[in-house]
Design a protein around this motif. Structure first.
Motif, PDB file in Angstrom:
ATOM      1  N   TYR A   1       0.915  -1.133  -0.001  1.00 49.91           N
ATOM      2  CA  TYR A   1       0.121  -0.002  -0.004  1.00 49.91           C
ATOM      3  C   TYR A   1       0.819   1.228   0.139  1.00 49.91           C
ATOM      4  O   TYR A   1       1.585   1.735   1.059  1.00 49.91           O
ATOM      5  CB  TYR A   1      -0.844   0.044   1.227  1.00 49.91           C
ATOM      6  CG  TYR A   1      -1.655  -1.325   1.377  1.00 49.91           C
ATOM      7  CD1 TYR A   1      -2.767  -1.580   0.654  1.00 49.91           C
ATOM      8  CD2 TYR A   1      -1.173  -2.633   2.085  1.00 49.91           C
ATOM      9  CE1 TYR A   1      -3.249  -2.918   0.851  1.00 49.91           C
ATOM     10  CE2 TYR A   1      -1.608  -3.576   2.135  1.00 49.91           C
ATOM     11  CZ  TYR A   1      -2.700  -3.878   1.369  1.00 49.91           C
ATOM     12  OH  TYR A   1      -3.682  -4.921   1.571  1.00 49.91           O
ATOM     13  N   PRO A   2       1.099   1.736  -1.304  1.00 49.20           N
ATOM     14  CA  PRO A   2       2.174   2.969  -1.382  1.00 49.20           C
ATOM     15  C   PRO A   2       1.826   4.116  -0.561  1.00 49.20           C
ATOM     16  O   PRO A   2       2.549   4.559   0.026  1.00 49.20           O
ATOM     17  CB  PRO A   2       2.075   3.215  -2.793  1.00 49.20           C
ATOM     18  CG  PRO A   2       1.525   1.944  -3.664  1.00 49.20           C
ATOM     19  CD  PRO A   2       0.503   1.542  -2.358  1.00 49.20           C
ATOM     20  N   ASP A   3       0.571   4.514  -0.376  1.00 46.68           N
ATOM     21  CA  ASP A   3       0.268   5.480   0.414  1.00 46.68           C
ATOM     22  C   ASP A   3      -0.844   5.149   1.414  1.00 46.68           C
ATOM     23  O   ASP A   3      -2.088   5.625   1.334  1.00 46.68           O
ATOM     24  CB  ASP A   3      -0.188   6.579  -0.858  1.00 46.68           C
ATOM     25  CG  ASP A   3      -0.215   8.210   0.109  1.00 46.68           C
ATOM     26  OD1 ASP A   3       0.113   8.293   1.220  1.00 46.68           O
ATOM     27  OD2 ASP A   3      -0.669   9.075  -0.577  1.00 46.68           O
ATOM     28  N   PHE A   4      -0.423   4.467   2.527  1.00 46.76           N
ATOM     29  CA  PHE A   4      -1.377   3.811   3.428  1.00 46.76           C
ATOM     30  C   PHE A   4      -2.108   4.912   3.912  1.00 46.76           C
ATOM     31  O   PHE A   4      -1.951   5.926   4.731  1.00 46.76           O
ATOM     32  CB  PHE A   4      -0.492   3.086   4.462  1.00 46.76           C
ATOM     33  CG  PHE A   4      -1.407   2.586   5.373  1.00 46.76           C
ATOM     34  CD1 PHE A   4      -2.551   1.581   5.189  1.00 46.76           C
ATOM     35  CD2 PHE A   4      -1.361   3.180   6.912  1.00 46.76           C
ATOM     36  CE1 PHE A   4      -3.256   1.024   6.314  1.00 46.76           C
ATOM     37  CE2 PHE A   4      -2.158   2.572   7.810  1.00 46.76           C
ATOM     38  CZ  PHE A   4      -3.061   1.685   7.659  1.00 46.76           C
ATOM     39  N   SER A   5      -3.532   4.768   3.844  1.00 47.24           N
ATOM     40  CA  SER A   5      -4.459   5.890   4.665  1.00 47.24           C
ATOM     41  C   SER A   5      -5.378   5.292   5.479  1.00 47.24           C
ATOM     42  O   SER A   5      -6.359   6.203   5.936  1.00 47.24           O
ATOM     43  CB  SER A   5      -5.412   6.229   3.412  1.00 47.24           C
ATOM     44  OG  SER A   5      -5.981   5.339   2.898  1.00 47.24           O
TER      45      SER A   5
END
Length: 552
Positions: free
Chosen positions: A390-394
């Motif tokens: 998940y490259p940009d974990f939100s």
């Protein structure tokens, strides 16, 4: 088509209000007016004549001045709404998810609604283009509806006019010349030519005309607007307009969006700052460092002929260039602009697989975030499987990790660690400063070791073949404005009756003051009877009536 027969014997098309031969009024409405309506020379206008078929109704709808003005207002309001927040092509994000997040983060709930309604890309939307198209259709139909009949009428003007026509002009005069009646028309002709009028004479009648071309000023405006709108709508035609953006990491080579067959490589990104001590406005604004130059050194490549689209092998080098702000790379009409940059984007993350109790390492693995592998094999038979990235974990949604974008701003992983001691494997969720073990306490864990970063450049690619069309449209429009603003159409009719009486009438589409100056000079030179302004008399009578009413 029905014909209207004038008392002079001339047949006029249905819808004509002033006879095209003698100028006599033909309709009851026109006969009731004291001063003739000369706006369209009394010619038959299609929209005022036909209203039976569906084509007539569509024609009448778009030819309406009210409809045209309404469409202009709606277009202006719509275009204004598009300026409330920056359009998508002005923000430095690539994917739809990034765009949605940008409007939400920067502008809150209003930005969310603005993006959801499609207003963030308003000028490319179908409904806005339809509005522009309707305005263009309205301008074209209105121009044809009025312009062609007007042109025919002006081109075929008669010198001799009926007494009804002469008496129903705004300026009229009638009487015997004060001197030399037998030379009056010669003096009139001589004076009008001195005043630079085009003079036509038939027997004892004269028609003098000046500035006819000014009547076409509004239609020249329309032509300019139509050309301009065509240029705007050509933005939707493939190959005519490109406005794309791309993020390019150092060392990365990517296909150029909107420029088929070309690839661009980011050789290096350079950021230079001023080496000064913050002071004055810099301190007030909290700016510690001021950029002096940010530049992307790039190499432009072209595919070999007969290559498969997207194939990045055997590229042919085209040129190298350092793209700076306001110094774009240009090639074959395309321009690459430096729009943004990001420093220290995570490129590679290095982990150690260790025993949680003894801190003994079973090996190290390096994950390239732009191209992660599915399985990493370590020493001693240990293996790490990458089950999720998940490259940009939100955060989590229903227990499932989510990523806001594909940019590695906040990378997170799900690892399955298999060792000789744990042959069935152990699962672990690892994010920055966060580790979760969903199946209970593990024996092993992934320990962060170090990170490698690199810079990114935000570039915009522009290509616009419609600019010459827009410029031509703008020039034509301004020519129409000048024609319509600085010139006027003046006409003077002079007729000498059998008893020597002079009958005079005059009309202009504007600037009656100059018209009267010409008439004063003509009257003085040719000893003509004094003229009167019927509208001025009528207005004065109206004012007197109002005064009398107030007095009573």
């Amino acid at each position: 088509m029905n014909k209207l027969l004038c008392e002079c014997g001339h047949e006029n098309p249905e819808g004509t209000t002033l006879c095209q031969k003698c100028g006599s009024p033909l309709s009851a409405e026109e006969k009731s007016k004291k001063i003739a309506d000369m706006r369209y020379e009394g010619t038959a206008i299609r929209s005022k004549t036909y209203n039976k078929s569906i084509i007539d109704k569509i024609w009448n709808f778009f030819s309406s001045v009210k409809v045209g003005i309404t469409l202009i207002i709606i277009n202006l309001i719509a275009a204004s709404i598009g300026t409330i927040l920056p359009q998508e092509f002005y923000i430095s994000v690539a994917t739809d998810a990034e765009k949605e997040k940008y409007y939400s983060d920067v502008y809150g709930w209003f930005g969310e609604i603005y993006y959801a309604l499609g207003l963030s890309d308003l000028y490319s939307s179908l409904w806005f283009q339809l509005l522009v198209l309707m305005l263009g259709v309205s301008i074209i139909i209105a121009s044809i509806d009025r312009g062609i009949p007007l042109h025919k009428s002006l081109k075929n003007q008669r010198v001799k006019r009926h007494s009804n026509f002469m008496k129903r002009q705004r300026i009229i005069g009638e009487g015997k010349p004060t001197e030399t009646p037998d030379q009056t028309l010669q003096l009139v002709e001589q004076s009008l030519k001195t005043l630079k009028y085009n003079v036509r004479r038939e027997d004892d009648s004269i028609l003098a005309e000046r500035g006819r071309f000014s009547r076409y000023g509004a239609y020249v405006n329309h032509v300019g607007l139509i050309v301009f709108l065509i240029g705007v709508m050509l933005h939707l035609v493939p190959g005519m307009y490109v406005d794309e953006s791309m993020w390019l990491r150092e060392g990365e080579t990517r296909a150029v969006p909107g420029m088929d067959g070309y690839f661009l490589k980011n050789d290096k990104f350079i950021l230079e700052t001023y080496d000064n001590v913050p002071q004055g406005e810099q301190i007030k604004q909290g700016v510690n460092v001021v950029a002096k130059n940010y530049q992307t050194d790039v190499t432009l490549y072209k595919q070999q002929e007969n290559s498969v689209p997207g194939q990045a092998e055997n590229l042919e080098k085209v040129k190298q260039y350092g793209i700076q702000v306001n110094h774009p790379l240009k090639h074959e009409g395309y321009a690459f602009y430096q729009m943004d940059f990001r420093l220290n984007e995570i490129k590679t993350m290095v982990f150690d697989l260790i025993n949680k109790e003894t801190e003994q390492s079973l090996g190290q693995l390096s994950i390239d975030l732009t191209n992660p592998q599915e399985v990493y094999t370590l020493e001693n038979g240990a293996q790490v499987e990458l089950m999720g990235f998940y490259p940009d974990f939100s955060g989590f949604e229903d227990g499932v990790p989510q990523t806001a974008t594909q940019t590695p701003n906040n990378p997170a992983f799900i690892f399955k660690m298999t060792t000789p001691e744990t042959p069935d494997g152990e699962t672990s969720f690892v994010a920055i400063q966060q580790t979760l073990e969903p199946e209970g306490d593990n024996i092993y864990k992934m320990k962060f070791s170090n990170v490698e970063t690199r810079h990114m450049s935000g570039l915009t690619i522009r290509y616009d073949r419609t600019i010459p069309i827009l410029i031509v449209g703008g020039i034509i429009f301004m020519i129409g404005v000048v024609i319509g603003s600085y010139w006027n159409h003046r006409r003077i009719w002079i007729e000498q009756l059998a008893d020597g009486t002079i009958r005079m009438a005059a009309h202009t589409n504007k600037n009656w003051f100059s018209m009267k100056k010409d008439l004063d000079a003509l009257t003085k030179h040719a000893h003509l009877p004094q003229y009167v302004d019927q509208q001025e008399i009528e207005n004065n009578e109206h004012v007197e009536t109002e005064k009398d009413g107030k007095t009573l």
